[in-house]
Scaffold this active site. Structure first.
Site, mmCIF file in Angstrom:
data_model
loop_
_atom_site.group_PDB
_atom_site.id
_atom_site.type_symbol
_atom_site.label_atom_id
_atom_site.label_comp_id
_atom_site.label_asym_id
_atom_site.label_seq_id
_atom_site.Cartn_x
_atom_site.Cartn_y
_atom_site.Cartn_z
ATOM 1 N N ASN A 18 0.841 -1.213 0.000
ATOM 2 C CA ASN A 18 0.000 0.000 0.000
ATOM 3 C C ASN A 18 0.870 1.254 0.000
ATOM 4 O O ASN A 18 0.569 2.221 -0.708
ATOM 5 C CB ASN A 18 -0.949 0.000 1.200
ATOM 6 N N LEU A 97 -3.009 0.811 18.602
ATOM 7 C CA LEU A 97 -2.540 2.118 19.072
ATOM 8 C C LEU A 97 -3.110 2.429 20.451
ATOM 9 O O LEU A 97 -4.267 2.110 20.749
ATOM 10 C CB LEU A 97 -2.960 3.212 18.086
ATOM 11 N N HIS A 113 -8.648 -1.510 6.351
ATOM 12 C CA HIS A 113 -8.931 -2.817 6.949
ATOM 13 C C HIS A 113 -9.544 -3.716 5.874
ATOM 14 O O HIS A 113 -10.505 -3.318 5.205
ATOM 15 C CB HIS A 113 -9.902 -2.657 8.125
ATOM 16 N N THR A 145 -10.101 5.585 15.574
ATOM 17 C CA THR A 145 -10.503 6.043 16.900
ATOM 18 C C THR A 145 -9.955 5.030 17.905
ATOM 19 O O THR A 145 -9.247 4.091 17.518
ATOM 20 C CB THR A 145 -12.038 6.115 17.027
ATOM 21 N N LEU A 148 -10.826 -0.472 18.142
ATOM 22 C CA LEU A 148 -10.101 -1.184 17.088
ATOM 23 C C LEU A 148 -10.998 -1.458 15.874
ATOM 24 O O LEU A 148 -12.057 -2.074 16.004
ATOM 25 C CB LEU A 148 -9.558 -2.512 17.638
ATOM 26 N N GLN A 175 -6.091 -6.690 -2.093
ATOM 27 C CA GLN A 175 -4.970 -5.746 -2.026
ATOM 28 C C GLN A 175 -4.918 -4.873 -3.267
ATOM 29 O O GLN A 175 -4.614 -3.680 -3.178
ATOM 30 C CB GLN A 175 -3.658 -6.501 -1.835
#
Ligand code: GRF
Length: 219
Positions: A18, A97, A113, A145, A148, A175
């Site tokens: 990506n 994160l 995702h 946010t 997850l 992909q």
């Protein structure tokens, strides 16, 4: 955001296909982001080489050297902030994160995702879609946010699952869709066409009721 190219940092953990799509589309002039830095949490990530080949500063902050998730995230942010990024692109960044990191870059982090969220958050999305007998599968660009894979969706790319298809081929096709939709979605955010406000995605001043859906019948 601004009229000049938006300063964009890309976070990776692996192959970086990506990331390559972003690099190639900037080079081709089809998007106008300024990819100012690439970060990996894994020293062996091939995406670091892709960045170096494109002349983009590439840094690894190895997560195994930190005691807590937030310590690692603070170290990444300290590196990132040297480049003053306006947009953070997660491109196969396989780390959850911390709330601290998400708040530090509130509304400025995007993720892709490989599923039609809210279907299949988490891992093994392709196999799960096949096992469920789904006719269609896809991929979603969304704001990040603290939840997850739960932030507001921006764009989805969708295709038909072929009869008898394996998770491996489905992943490959997904992909290829990602490489087409992610740079475009990021550009929309960079241009201020899509914004994150009050926990929602807004387009043209109104909440986006549903993600923009693009079908890929030929992929
Ligand atoms: C992508 O398929 C994306 O959906 C997921 O991680 C993968 C990263 O692939 N979040 P690459 O490193 O960009 O090739």
């Amino acid at each position: 955001m601004s009229a000049r190219a938006c300063k964009t940092a890309v976070l990776i953990s692996g192959s970086g296909s990506n990331l390559q799509a972003f690099i190639d589309q900037v080079a081709a002039g089809s998007i106008s982001l300024d990819i100012c830095a690439v970060f990996s949490n894994r020293p062996e990530a091939f995406g670091l080489e892709r960045a170096q080949n494109a002349g983009i500063p590439a840094t690894c902050v190895d997560h195994t050297e930190f005691d807590t998730r937030e310590d690692f995230d603070r170290a990444v942010a300290a590196e990132l902030d040297k480049y003053e990024p306006e947009l953070i692109i997660l491109a196969g960044f396989m780390r959850i994160l911390s709330p601290w990191f998400v708040r530090h870059y509130a509304g400025r982090i995007l993720n892709i995702h490989p599923a039609l969220l809210p279907l299949y958050p988490g891992l093994n999305t392709h196999q799960r879609a096949i096992d469920a007998g789904d006719a269609k599968h896809g991929t979603t660009v969304h704001f990040v946010t603290e939840e997850l894979d739960g932030g507001p969706c921006i764009v989805q790319g969708r295709l038909d699952i072929r009869p008898g298809e394996s998770a491996a081929t489905l992943q490959k096709r997904i992909q290829s869709v990602e490489h087409q939709i992610y740079p475009r979605a990021a550009q929309m955010v960079a241009d201020g066409e899509i914004e994150f406000r009050e926990g929602q995605a807004f387009r043209g001043g109104a909440p986006l009721q549903a993600p923009l859906m693009i079908d890929f019948p030929d992929v």
